[in-house]
Enzyme design. Sequence first.
Site, mmCIF file in Angstrom:
data_model
loop_
_atom_site.group_PDB
_atom_site.id
_atom_site.type_symbol
_atom_site.label_atom_id
_atom_site.label_comp_id
_atom_site.label_asym_id
_atom_site.label_seq_id
_atom_site.Cartn_x
_atom_site.Cartn_y
_atom_site.Cartn_z
ATOM 1 N N LYS A 75 44.144 45.322 48.790
ATOM 2 C CA LYS A 75 45.220 45.276 47.791
ATOM 3 C C LYS A 75 46.316 46.283 48.147
ATOM 4 O O LYS A 75 47.495 45.943 48.209
ATOM 5 C CB LYS A 75 44.663 45.581 46.395
ATOM 6 C CG LYS A 75 45.722 45.491 45.324
ATOM 7 C CD LYS A 75 45.280 46.090 44.015
ATOM 8 C CE LYS A 75 45.555 47.577 44.010
ATOM 9 N NZ LYS A 75 45.393 48.201 42.690
ATOM 10 N N ASP B 37 45.976 42.089 42.946
ATOM 11 C CA ASP B 37 45.398 43.039 41.993
ATOM 12 C C ASP B 37 44.749 42.245 40.857
ATOM 13 O O ASP B 37 44.602 41.022 40.960
ATOM 14 C CB ASP B 37 46.469 44.014 41.482
ATOM 15 C CG ASP B 37 47.474 43.311 40.601
ATOM 16 O OD1 ASP B 37 47.450 42.061 40.520
ATOM 17 O OD2 ASP B 37 48.288 43.999 39.976
#
Length: 217
Positions: A128, A146
């Site tokens: 991420k 996310d």
Amino acid sequence: MDGRKDPVLILNSLRSLYGRGVYPGRADNMGAPLWEDDPFHVLITTVLSQRTRDENTRVSAESLFGAYADPASIAAAPLGEIERLIRKAGFPHQKAMAIKEISRIIAEKGKVPADIGFLLSLPMVGRKTANCVLAYAFGLPAICVDTHVHRIANLLGLVDTSRPEDTEEALKKIVPPELWRDINSLFVRHGQVICLPRNPRCGQCPIREQCDYGQSR
Ligand code: SF4
């Protein structure tokens, strides 16, 4: 994904609502930040943003960069002082250790390379965070998945995945690369304003027609 869903149309609808997005801690409604929009500051801010809200990321980044602006000075700063400056972001000891070590490595290297393998080797940098740096700091095609992106992509029925890594791979197959970098900013904004995690406001949602969950309510 069923045939009636068009990821390009979905992203275009969200862009007309929210405009072009910004990375965590740099939200439009918080005014211009104190720090430069370069890869090092995006990287550190994204580490700070883990498991906290944007406001806390913003306050912590401003405190840290207000005191120590570059990799060498953060690397040389006392650990306890970094912890104090970033306390609002949560997990101050863990984040301060990672930020100090990342700063040491980047100070030695001279710059943050646009290389996902290198980014993933840094402490507290997973896919991420690495993708966030590639997308926001370098403008490269990367999908930063996310919790908002993972949740909303599944609610829409664009993907059917249980892990963020699988969501990233599934989205790459159905979204043109030139739109990858927009997915995070638009879905995060949507998750903050309309598609709230606990109670999505489907009645106000401009993409409800394309959403499996919205259609089922
Ligand atoms: S219709 Fe509801 S669940 Fe679907 S994206 Fe919109 S707010 Fe989220």
